[in-house]
Design an enzyme around this catalytic site. Structure first.
Site, PDB file in Angstrom:
ATOM      1  N   GLU A 381      35.320  32.991  34.682  1.00 43.63           N
ATOM      2  CA  GLU A 381      34.522  33.463  33.546  1.00 43.63           C
ATOM      3  C   GLU A 381      34.255  32.409  32.480  1.00 43.63           C
ATOM      4  O   GLU A 381      34.142  32.729  31.299  1.00 43.63           O
ATOM      5  CB  GLU A 381      35.184  34.679  32.896  1.00 43.63           C
ATOM      6  CG  GLU A 381      35.211  35.882  33.807  1.00 43.63           C
ATOM      7  CD  GLU A 381      35.644  37.155  33.101  1.00 43.63           C
ATOM      8  OE1 GLU A 381      36.357  37.048  32.106  1.00 43.63           O
ATOM      9  OE2 GLU A 381      35.253  38.235  33.562  1.00 43.63           O
ATOM     10  N   GLU A 462      34.804  41.197  40.191  1.00 42.94           N
ATOM     11  CA  GLU A 462      35.560  42.113  39.335  1.00 42.94           C
ATOM     12  C   GLU A 462      34.643  43.219  38.843  1.00 42.94           C
ATOM     13  O   GLU A 462      33.446  42.994  38.627  1.00 42.94           O
ATOM     14  CB  GLU A 462      36.128  41.413  38.076  1.00 42.94           C
ATOM     15  CG  GLU A 462      37.266  40.463  38.336  1.00 42.94           C
ATOM     16  CD  GLU A 462      37.799  39.831  37.051  1.00 42.94           C
ATOM     17  OE1 GLU A 462      37.812  40.513  36.004  1.00 42.94           O
ATOM     18  OE2 GLU A 462      38.197  38.662  37.109  1.00 42.94           O
TER      19      GLU A 462
HETATM   20  C1  GAL Z   1      37.948  39.940  33.198  1.00 43.94           C
HETATM   21  C2  GAL Z   1      38.952  38.856  33.518  1.00 43.94           C
HETATM   22  C3  GAL Z   1      40.244  39.430  34.037  1.00 43.94           C
HETATM   23  C4  GAL Z   1      40.670  40.593  33.215  1.00 43.94           C
HETATM   24  C5  GAL Z   1      39.589  41.608  33.234  1.00 43.94           C
HETATM   25  C6  GAL Z   1      39.935  42.873  32.526  1.00 43.94           C
HETATM   26  O1  GAL Z   1      37.064  39.510  32.240  1.00 43.94           O
HETATM   27  O2  GAL Z   1      38.442  37.976  34.454  1.00 43.94           O
HETATM   28  O3  GAL Z   1      41.233  38.451  34.067  1.00 43.94           O
HETATM   29  O4  GAL Z   1      40.929  40.170  31.910  1.00 43.94           O
HETATM   30  O5  GAL Z   1      38.449  41.056  32.608  1.00 43.94           O
HETATM   31  O6  GAL Z   1      38.988  43.829  32.818  1.00 43.94           O
END
Ligand code: GAL
Length: 747
Positions: A381, A462
């Protein structure tokens, strides 16, 4: 010949570090590795407590076999900024907390006792990844993986890289490149011989070549009757390499598999066959001990991903994870997305160089794992950084031309330097933001994220997570919404041929910094809790497997009249891979099929029982008598599952389950134990606010406190062997249940 022996026992551990300390043995506690420098409570703690220096010391006694040979200590991983001293002199410094390193002792060892001192520093050093910004996880200090004493001849095998070709043809090929280790730069003349061994160990071919110190590549062509490595049949072969030279002999082996893995614009293919990726992200953390969990706990997490959650891929967010974990992924057929350490922040030049080195260390450590199908070569990210990411990609491709690269991002239109556009798509839930006029959208169309005018290989890395944190003891209604969100995203990923698959955030809840999570230093983002106990959302994943593998039937309810707002249990989602579910309630009987209207793309849409099937009057007017529910699952007309939920739950049994009834006496082996508060028909009692007291007798100890609360009707702990064989008795008591005793053996 090499010898590699565990070097984990009898370290002396103390707080702080000064260079003088490395000169003499200090006072401290005797510990063994893997070790966590500061044990933390379950939640509500000060995460700065471990962000400082610590010292580990151990004596290495001279052994005649060291004479004239290469002697080193191999550290599988230590957090962080490690410096190793031998008899007060610095031998090596390794800053990264996730990759292995060697401390070469050759030529510096003296006869008698040698003092090894290791300084580690848990401070969040802004000079190295992942530090410099804020990160949503903890980087627990300690020598948290194994250490090995490695002795080889002067010239030995440094590493081998196995590659396969023509994998989808009848006649396949394999090759192995053998890199020698010759730290003294000696003139050498020798022969390298490679033997390819089948799954049963039988030799399938041998090849050899001479070397004067340079790398040697040996090829095996026209291999017939080779089985592929696949998720359902993860067949492993072994490449055994021998070196015979005037500077010594060596022997080194690695498992590998024959498989192809390819992300294309129209999806992912494993061995040429389309496979929708269905995965979850995994941190390597555990309650109390942070990262310091050994062999069997690592393997167990891989098994939970595969056997309980029925996922086909795990992303090692956000760093290279234990080799025990990866080895097991190879064995059980669980695909892996592995990535370099980092989180959102990019530091200065030195920081970036360290990150590029992390690409090298990760790939050189792990290139023979058939389970790994993609290298993540961006800081998770982070913003675009052209030169930096051009270099991480270049290096990854140079080191390993057999795998594609990805780089996990969340910004739109970011520069596409990798082979696969890997996107964290948290769009679902955005419709709740003030001013948003977007309708509820599970995933964006890929071009909205890539900003490109063409479709490219694309993977969702994610979703979920912070958009809808959910605790194992949360209200049923919230847990049902948690479930719905995971269902909607998976359904969208299954429905879009341009999406290779989706990896949810995340496998289990994890400890984090004060800047994230629920204020108690936990992000409740898992489909499981920190003990790897499933929340309802876990069954979204599990229910996508075929019923021939496992029949899943999980109604998303505690079965109570007044737990949800206004009352009743509708709409009731039943996560299942059955063709039909029959619900019997009092004299009412309804048989209902999967909800293909709302989840048309899922392999196994849930059954959703709502006003279409039961009226509110039939099932749940406030004040009416509340009755038991009987669920029956059918596949092909046959009854395959039954579940009875009672209207009047009372505590009946405390279930105590260990993952394994035998632990190894050595290596601080562990097993996980789950305690569940169950009613008279075996349902978890989510609101039973009682504590569980654990007493361990025999050669094992409890990790964490002796008294733990039920949370969502469940409690967990790990047991750790203390070195001796013998019978281990675990007495578990709670005021609302009869006590239970568990018998284990330490062998
Ligand atoms: C993303 C990140 C993860 C975690 C997640 C929570 O932005 O890559 O490590 O923090 O959000 O939803």
């Amino acid at each position: 010949m090499r010898s590699v022996a565990a070097f984990n026992e009898s370290w002396t551990f103390h707080e702080g570090f000064t260079p003088e300390l490395a000169q003499a043995f200090g006072e401290g506690r005797v510990v063994s590795l893997p070790h966590n420098a500061v044990e933390l409570p379950f939640n509500y703690f000060d995460e700065t407590s471990y962000q400082r220096a610590f010292t580990y010391q151990k004596v290495l006694r001279w052994h005649p076999e060291f004479a004239g040979r290469e002697v080193s200590l191999v550290f599988d991983g230590a957090m962080a900024d490690s410096v190793v001293y031998l008899n007060g002199e610095e031998v090596v410094a390794h800053k990264d907390g996730y990759t292995p390193f060697n401390a070469r002792l050759t030529g510096r060892l003296r006869e008698g006792d040698n003092l090894i001192t290791v300084k580690i520093d848990g401070s969040e050093n802004p000079e190295i990844p992942p530090f410099g910004g804020r990160i949503d996880y903890l980087t627990y200090a300690g020598i948290y993986r194994d250490v090995w004493l490695k002795v080889t001849d002067a010239v030995s095998i440094g590493n081998i890289k196995v590659e396969t070709a023509n994998v989808l043809s009848d006649l396949k090929s394999a090759s192995v490149r053998c890199d020698l280790s010759n730290p003294q730069g000696l003139a050498v003349s020798g022969t390298v011989t490679a033997t390819l061994r089948g799954p049963d160990g039988a030799p399938l071919g041998t090849a050899s070549a001479t070397t004067a110190g340079e790398s040697v590549t040996l090829a095996f062509d026209n291999l017939s009757a080779i089985a592929l490595w696949d998720i359902d049949a993860p067949v492993l072969y072994e490449m055994v390499v021998e070196l015979k030279s005037d500077r010594g002999m060596d022997h080194y082996a690695s498992h590998f598999g024959f498989r192809t893995a390819e992300f294309t614009a129209d999806g992912f293919r494993l061995n040429g066959r389309k496979l929708k990726i269905r995965g979850l992200n995994r941190h390597q953390s555990y309650p109390y001990v942070g990262y310091a969990m050994g062999h069997s706990a690592q393997e167990r997490d891989a098994e939970i991903m595969k056997d309980t959650l029925k996922c086909n891929l795990v992303r090692t967010s956000h760093y290279p994870q234990s080799k025990w974990f990866l080895d097991h992924c190879d064995r059980i057929g669980l695909l892996v997305f592995e990535e370099i350490p980092g989180w959102q922040h990019i530091g200065g030049e030195g920081w970036k160089q360290e990150s590029v080195e992390n690409v090298r260390r990760m790939i050189e450590r792990d290139w023979n794992h058939p389970s790994i199908i993609i290298w993540g070569v961006r800081i998770n990210e982070s913003k675009d950084s052209h030169d930096f990411y051009a270099e991480t990609n270049r290096l990854a491709r140079e080191l390993d031309g057999t795998r594609q690269t990805g780089g996990v991002r969340f910004i739109l239109d970011s520069e596409f330097l990798e082979d696969v556009f890997t996107m964290n798509d948290f769009i679902l839930g955005n419709e709740e933001l003030p001013g948003s006029n977007r309708p509820r959208t599970p995933l964006r169309e890929q071009r909205e994220c890539t900003g490109l005018d063409r479709v490219v290989p694309y993977l969702i890395t994610e979703f979920g997570g912070h958009m809808y944190p959910t605790k194992i003891y949360d209200q049923e209604q919230r847990q049902a919404e948690h479930v719905r969100r995971h269902l909607e995203v998976l359904n969208a990923a299954y429905g879009d041929p341009n999406i290779s698959g989706a990896i949810g955030w995340c496998m289990f809840d994890y400890n984090t910094h004060k800047d994230f999570g629920s204020g108690d230093r936990i992000c409740y983002h898992g489909v499981m809790d920190m003990f790897r106990e499933p929340k309802f959302a876990a069954y979204v994943y599990a229910s996508q497997c075929e019923p021939s593998e496992d029949v899943i039937m999980k109604p998303v309810t505690f079965w109570a009249r007044g737990e949800r707002n206004i009352g009743g249990v509708l709409p009731l989602i039943v996560l299942t891979n059955c063709d039909e579910i029959e619900l019997r309630y009092g004299s009412l009987v309804k048989r209902i099929g999967p909800d293909r209207e709302h989840y048309p793309h899922l392999p196994h849409p849930p059954v959703v029982i709502d006003h279409r099937h039961f009226t509110k009057d039939e099932l749940g007017v406030w004040g009416m008598q509340w009755e038991d529910a009987h669920f029956t699952g059918y596949v092909g007309g046959e009854e395959v599952a039954t579940l009875h939920m009672v209207a009047d739950p009372v505590p009946a049994k405390m279930e105590v389950r260990a993952d394994s009834h035998s632990i190894r006496a050595a290596d601080r082996d562990t097993t996980r134990v789950i305690v569940r508060a169950l009613d008279q028909v075996g349902s978890r009692m989510p609101f039973l606010n009682d504590v569980v007291t654990v007493k361990v007798l025999g050669p094992a100890k409890l990790i964490g406190p002796q008294t733990v609360p039920f949370q969502g009707g469940t409690a967990g702990f790990w047991l750790e062997s203390t070195g001796l064989p013998g019978a281990v008795t675990v007495e578990v008591s709670s005021s609302r249940f009869a006590g239970e005793t568990l018998h284990l053996t330490s062998v």
